[in-house]
Design a protein around this motif. Structure first.
Motif, mmCIF file in Angstrom:
data_model
loop_
_atom_site.group_PDB
_atom_site.id
_atom_site.type_symbol
_atom_site.label_atom_id
_atom_site.label_comp_id
_atom_site.label_asym_id
_atom_site.label_seq_id
_atom_site.Cartn_x
_atom_site.Cartn_y
_atom_site.Cartn_z
ATOM 1 N N PRO A 52 0.791 -1.239 0.000
ATOM 2 C CA PRO A 52 0.000 0.000 0.000
ATOM 3 C C PRO A 52 0.820 1.284 0.000
ATOM 4 N N THR A 107 -9.046 -6.880 -7.083
ATOM 5 C CA THR A 107 -8.359 -5.884 -6.247
ATOM 6 C C THR A 107 -7.974 -6.511 -4.910
ATOM 7 N N LYS A 109 -7.680 -7.075 -0.828
ATOM 8 C CA LYS A 109 -8.524 -6.979 0.362
ATOM 9 C C LYS A 109 -7.613 -6.645 1.543
ATOM 10 N N GLU A 111 -7.303 -4.214 5.556
ATOM 11 C CA GLU A 111 -7.902 -3.434 6.634
ATOM 12 C C GLU A 111 -7.183 -2.094 6.748
ATOM 13 N N VAL A 112 -7.933 -1.058 7.064
ATOM 14 C CA VAL A 112 -7.344 0.275 7.216
ATOM 15 C C VAL A 112 -6.738 0.387 8.610
ATOM 16 N N THR A 117 -2.943 2.689 4.006
ATOM 17 C CA THR A 117 -4.146 1.912 3.736
ATOM 18 C C THR A 117 -5.394 2.805 3.724
ATOM 19 N N TRP A 118 -5.361 3.903 4.482
ATOM 20 C CA TRP A 118 -6.498 4.838 4.447
ATOM 21 C C TRP A 118 -6.598 5.494 3.068
ATOM 22 N N SER A 121 -7.890 3.041 0.642
ATOM 23 C CA SER A 121 -9.343 2.865 0.741
ATOM 24 C C SER A 121 -10.071 3.965 -0.028
ATOM 25 N N TYR A 124 -9.759 3.130 -3.797
ATOM 26 C CA TYR A 124 -10.715 2.073 -4.148
ATOM 27 C C TYR A 124 -12.153 2.587 -4.130
ATOM 28 N N PHE A 125 -12.443 3.468 -3.177
ATOM 29 C CA PHE A 125 -13.804 4.005 -3.067
ATOM 30 C C PHE A 125 -14.193 4.796 -4.312
ATOM 31 N N GLN A 128 -14.592 2.606 -7.770
ATOM 32 C CA GLN A 128 -15.471 1.438 -7.785
ATOM 33 C C GLN A 128 -16.659 1.653 -8.709
#
Length: 208
Positions: A52, A107, A109, A111-112, A117-118, A121, A124-125, A128
């Motif tokens: 990331p 993609t 998978k 966790e933030v 990673t934030w 996210s 990805y948001f 999508q």
């Protein structure tokens, strides 16, 4: 830089603003027509690690959408028409490819749990569903930028080297953050080659 911006005319601003708007517009329009995308990816893509931290290079790429045409304005205005032609044509070729062969990928998978990673996210948001990956717009632009800036002797050497290295890292980043697969980068290279062929054919026809 501020002095350069003040010197810019409306035409200069159009060189900077219009090409990315056209390319981005075509990309988002193409996503509206996708119904059954093809899942692409090779074994090497599945074995590529998810890192990331490379998302910073991926995001900083957006600055160059206006940064590269600004550099051409500052150091080599003669190349701007060529740049706009190839840049916009690459967006059109990508758009046609997206319509003819819509794609998607698997993609990551995760966790933030930190800043990297934030940001991932958020990427990805806003992207999508992940559609129309082939060719990679990030990589298509990077290859064009390396050719237009990295090999441009009118540019300061430190800019040429820095930008070329950054673009290479960006092309790796799209793999490490699982936004693209290897075939997307190959597709980007093919797209740029086609753009240059069309450009030089166009120039020969105009001379006649």
């Amino acid at each position: 830089m501020i002095k350069d911006i003040k010197k810019m005319k409306k035409k200069d601003m159009l060189y900077i603003i219009v090409p990315p708007l056209i390319q981005s517009g075509l990309y988002f329009i193409s996503k509206l027509f996708v119904s059954n995308p093809h899942l692409i990816g090779w074994e090497i893509d599945r074995k590529t690690p998810f890192i990331p931290q490379f998302v910073y290079f991926y995001v900083l790429w957006y600055i160059l959408l206006v940064g590269v045409p600004y550099l051409l304005f500052k150091y080599d205005k003669e190349k701007r028409d060529k740049y706009c032609f190839i840049y916009i044509l690459s967006g059109i070729i990508a758009f046609i490819t997206f319509l003819v062969y819509p794609t998607t990928i698997e993609t990551a998978k995760f966790e933030v749990h930190n800043l990297s990673t934030w940001i991932m996210s958020l990427v990805y948001f806003f992207d999508q569903p992940t559609l129309n990956c082939l060719p990679s717009i990030h990589c298509t632009n990077c290859i064009i930028w390396i050719i237009m800036i990295g090999f441009n002797k009118k540019m300061p050497k430190w800019i040429r080297i820095s930008l070329s290295i950054f673009c290479v890292i960006v092309m790796f980043s799209v793999l490490f953050i699982k936004q693209h697969v290897l075939i997307d980068i190959i597709g980007a290279a093919v797209t740029v080659v086609l753009c240059y062929i069309v450009y030089y054919v166009y120039k020969k026809i105009r001379k006649k």
